[in-house]
Motif scaffolding. Structure first.
Motif, mmCIF file in Angstrom:
data_model
loop_
_atom_site.group_PDB
_atom_site.id
_atom_site.type_symbol
_atom_site.label_atom_id
_atom_site.label_comp_id
_atom_site.label_asym_id
_atom_site.label_seq_id
_atom_site.Cartn_x
_atom_site.Cartn_y
_atom_site.Cartn_z
ATOM 1 N N PHE A 40 0.801 -1.212 0.000
ATOM 2 C CA PHE A 40 0.000 0.000 0.000
ATOM 3 C C PHE A 40 0.838 1.269 0.000
ATOM 4 C CE2 PHE A 40 -2.384 -3.314 2.283
ATOM 5 C CZ PHE A 40 -3.397 -3.492 1.354
ATOM 6 N N ALA A 41 2.135 1.167 0.155
ATOM 7 C CA ALA A 41 2.991 2.353 0.274
ATOM 8 C C ALA A 41 3.109 3.111 -1.036
ATOM 9 C CB ALA A 41 4.373 1.941 0.763
ATOM 10 N N THR A 42 3.068 2.431 -2.154
ATOM 11 C CA THR A 42 3.307 3.090 -3.435
ATOM 12 C C THR A 42 2.028 3.394 -4.197
ATOM 13 O OG1 THR A 42 3.590 0.958 -4.499
ATOM 14 C CG2 THR A 42 5.571 2.022 -3.660
ATOM 15 N N THR A 43 0.884 3.230 -3.569
ATOM 16 C CA THR A 43 -0.370 3.460 -4.276
ATOM 17 C C THR A 43 -0.465 4.893 -4.774
ATOM 18 O OG1 THR A 43 -1.451 1.778 -2.954
ATOM 19 C CG2 THR A 43 -2.870 3.298 -4.111
ATOM 20 N N SER A 44 -0.139 5.865 -3.931
ATOM 21 C CA SER A 44 -0.235 7.263 -4.346
ATOM 22 C C SER A 44 0.820 7.592 -5.391
ATOM 23 C CB SER A 44 -0.118 8.190 -3.149
ATOM 24 O OG SER A 44 1.132 8.009 -2.515
ATOM 25 N N SER A 45 2.029 7.050 -5.240
ATOM 26 C CA SER A 45 3.062 7.319 -6.241
ATOM 27 C C SER A 45 2.731 6.626 -7.554
ATOM 28 C CB SER A 45 4.428 6.876 -5.734
ATOM 29 O OG SER A 45 4.467 5.474 -5.567
ATOM 30 N N LEU A 46 2.117 5.456 -7.489
ATOM 31 C CA LEU A 46 1.713 4.769 -8.710
ATOM 32 C C LEU A 46 0.634 5.562 -9.431
ATOM 33 C CD1 LEU A 46 2.037 2.259 -10.462
ATOM 34 C CD2 LEU A 46 0.310 1.148 -9.062
ATOM 35 N N ARG A 47 -0.318 6.089 -8.674
ATOM 36 C CA ARG A 47 -1.350 6.926 -9.291
ATOM 37 C C ARG A 47 -0.750 8.188 -9.899
ATOM 38 N NH1 ARG A 47 -5.942 6.173 -4.655
ATOM 39 N NH2 ARG A 47 -6.527 4.061 -5.263
ATOM 40 N N ALA A 48 0.246 8.759 -9.235
ATOM 41 C CA ALA A 48 0.914 9.945 -9.771
ATOM 42 C C ALA A 48 1.645 9.601 -11.066
ATOM 43 C CB ALA A 48 1.883 10.515 -8.742
ATOM 44 N N ASP A 49 2.278 8.423 -11.112
ATOM 45 C CA ASP A 49 2.948 7.983 -12.337
ATOM 46 C C ASP A 49 1.948 7.790 -13.466
ATOM 47 O OD1 ASP A 49 5.384 8.035 -11.080
ATOM 48 O OD2 ASP A 49 5.448 5.850 -10.716
ATOM 49 N N ILE A 50 0.812 7.196 -13.166
ATOM 50 C CA ILE A 50 -0.217 6.989 -14.183
ATOM 51 C C ILE A 50 -0.737 8.334 -14.681
ATOM 52 C CG2 ILE A 50 -2.559 6.122 -14.562
ATOM 53 C CD1 ILE A 50 -1.833 3.789 -12.676
ATOM 54 N N LYS A 51 -0.949 9.275 -13.773
ATOM 55 C CA LYS A 51 -1.414 10.612 -14.164
ATOM 56 C C LYS A 51 -0.368 11.301 -15.039
ATOM 57 C CE LYS A 51 -3.061 14.967 -12.275
ATOM 58 N NZ LYS A 51 -3.308 15.766 -11.088
ATOM 59 N N HIS A 52 0.908 11.161 -14.664
ATOM 60 C CA HIS A 52 1.983 11.763 -15.457
ATOM 61 C C HIS A 52 2.021 11.162 -16.859
ATOM 62 C CE1 HIS A 52 6.155 12.287 -16.851
ATOM 63 N NE2 HIS A 52 6.024 13.476 -16.285
ATOM 64 N N LYS A 53 1.862 9.842 -16.971
ATOM 65 C CA LYS A 53 1.832 9.189 -18.283
ATOM 66 C C LYS A 53 0.661 9.682 -19.114
ATOM 67 C CE LYS A 53 3.916 4.759 -17.186
ATOM 68 N NZ LYS A 53 3.680 3.310 -17.143
ATOM 69 N N ASP A 54 -0.511 9.802 -18.486
ATOM 70 C CA ASP A 54 -1.685 10.286 -19.206
ATOM 71 C C ASP A 54 -1.474 11.702 -19.734
ATOM 72 O OD1 ASP A 54 -2.960 7.893 -18.751
ATOM 73 O OD2 ASP A 54 -4.157 8.635 -17.062
ATOM 74 N N GLU A 55 -0.864 12.567 -18.915
ATOM 75 C CA GLU A 55 -0.572 13.934 -19.362
ATOM 76 C C GLU A 55 0.422 13.936 -20.513
ATOM 77 O OE1 GLU A 55 0.778 15.863 -15.837
ATOM 78 O OE2 GLU A 55 -1.243 16.068 -14.992
ATOM 79 N N HIS A 56 1.440 13.085 -20.405
ATOM 80 C CA HIS A 56 2.448 13.000 -21.465
ATOM 81 C C HIS A 56 1.826 12.490 -22.764
ATOM 82 C CE1 HIS A 56 6.494 12.912 -23.000
ATOM 83 N NE2 HIS A 56 6.358 11.650 -23.351
ATOM 84 N N ILE A 57 0.963 11.518 -22.680
ATOM 85 C CA ILE A 57 0.280 10.996 -23.868
ATOM 86 C C ILE A 57 -0.594 12.073 -24.496
ATOM 87 C CG2 ILE A 57 -1.509 9.372 -24.622
ATOM 88 C CD1 ILE A 57 -0.260 7.349 -22.643
ATOM 89 N N ALA A 58 -1.287 12.861 -23.677
ATOM 90 C CA ALA A 58 -2.119 13.944 -24.198
ATOM 91 C C ALA A 58 -1.265 14.984 -24.922
ATOM 92 C CB ALA A 58 -2.914 14.589 -23.077
ATOM 93 N N GLN A 59 -0.088 15.302 -24.363
ATOM 94 C CA GLN A 59 0.809 16.249 -25.017
ATOM 95 C C GLN A 59 1.301 15.704 -26.352
ATOM 96 O OE1 GLN A 59 3.918 16.921 -22.182
ATOM 97 N NE2 GLN A 59 2.690 18.338 -20.931
ATOM 98 N N LEU A 60 1.654 14.440 -26.376
ATOM 99 C CA LEU A 60 2.120 13.830 -27.628
ATOM 100 C C LEU A 60 1.022 13.794 -28.685
ATOM 101 C CD1 LEU A 60 4.312 10.902 -26.267
ATOM 102 C CD2 LEU A 60 5.086 13.031 -27.317
ATOM 103 N N GLN A 61 -0.210 13.516 -28.262
ATOM 104 C CA GLN A 61 -1.314 13.520 -29.210
ATOM 105 C C GLN A 61 -1.533 14.909 -29.789
ATOM 106 O OE1 GLN A 61 -4.475 11.819 -26.864
ATOM 107 N NE2 GLN A 61 -4.105 9.765 -27.663
ATOM 108 N N ALA A 62 -1.396 15.939 -28.966
ATOM 109 C CA ALA A 62 -1.532 17.312 -29.465
ATOM 110 C C ALA A 62 -0.425 17.629 -30.471
ATOM 111 C CB ALA A 62 -1.502 18.289 -28.300
ATOM 112 N N ARG A 63 0.784 17.180 -30.197
ATOM 113 C CA ARG A 63 1.897 17.408 -31.126
ATOM 114 C C ARG A 63 1.656 16.680 -32.445
ATOM 115 N NH1 ARG A 63 7.484 16.435 -28.127
ATOM 116 N NH2 ARG A 63 8.236 17.146 -30.155
ATOM 117 N N ILE A 64 1.146 15.467 -32.380
ATOM 118 C CA ILE A 64 0.864 14.704 -33.603
ATOM 119 C C ILE A 64 -0.217 15.398 -34.426
ATOM 120 C CG2 ILE A 64 -0.146 12.545 -34.463
ATOM 121 C CD1 ILE A 64 1.366 11.129 -32.186
ATOM 122 N N GLU A 65 -1.253 15.905 -33.758
ATOM 123 C CA GLU A 65 -2.309 16.614 -34.471
ATOM 124 C C GLU A 65 -1.753 17.858 -35.159
ATOM 125 O OE1 GLU A 65 -5.364 17.393 -31.619
ATOM 126 O OE2 GLU A 65 -5.915 15.281 -31.453
#
Length: 86
Positions: free
Chosen positions: A40-65
Motif C-alpha cells: 500500500f505504500a506506493t499506491t499514491s506514487s503509482l497513481r501519480a505515475d499513471i497521471k503523469h503518463k496520461d498527461e504525457h500521452i495527451a501532449q504527444l497527441q496534441a503534437r501529432i495533431e
C-alpha cells in the motif's frame, strides 16, 4: 478433502489478490512474491505515475495533431512536390 480445501483457499486468495491489483493497483501479488515490502505504500506514487503518463500521452497527441495539420496543409512544400509527381 483437506487438500482440496487448502488448494481452493490458495486459489481464491490468489484470484482475490489479482482482482484487487487490477482494480485498485494495490500490488498484492508483488507483496506475496516478495518484490515489495508494503503493497500500500506506493499506491499514491503509482497513481501519480499513471497521471503523469496520461498527461504525457495527451501532449504527444496534441503534437501529432499539429504535425498532421502542417503536413496536410496545401501550402506545405512536401504536398506541392507530391502533387507535382501526379
Amino acid at each position: 478433502m483437506e487438500i482440496f480445501l487448502l488448494l481452493s483457499g490458495i486459489g481464491i486468495t490468489a484470484l482475490t489478490a489479482c482482482y484487487l491489483d487490477a482494480r485498485y493497483q494495490w500490488r498484492l501479488n508483488d507483496w506475496m512474491n516478495g518484490q515489495c515490502s508494503n503493497p500500500f505504500a506506493t499506491t499514491s506514487s503509482l497513481r501519480a505515475d499513471i497521471k503523469h503518463k496520461d498527461e504525457h500521452i495527451a501532449q504527444l497527441q496534441a503534437r501529432i495533431e499539429t504535425l498532421e495539420a502542417i503536413v496536410t496543409e496545401p501550402a506545405y512544400e512536401l504536398n506541392k512536390k507530391i502533387n507535382a509527381l501526379k
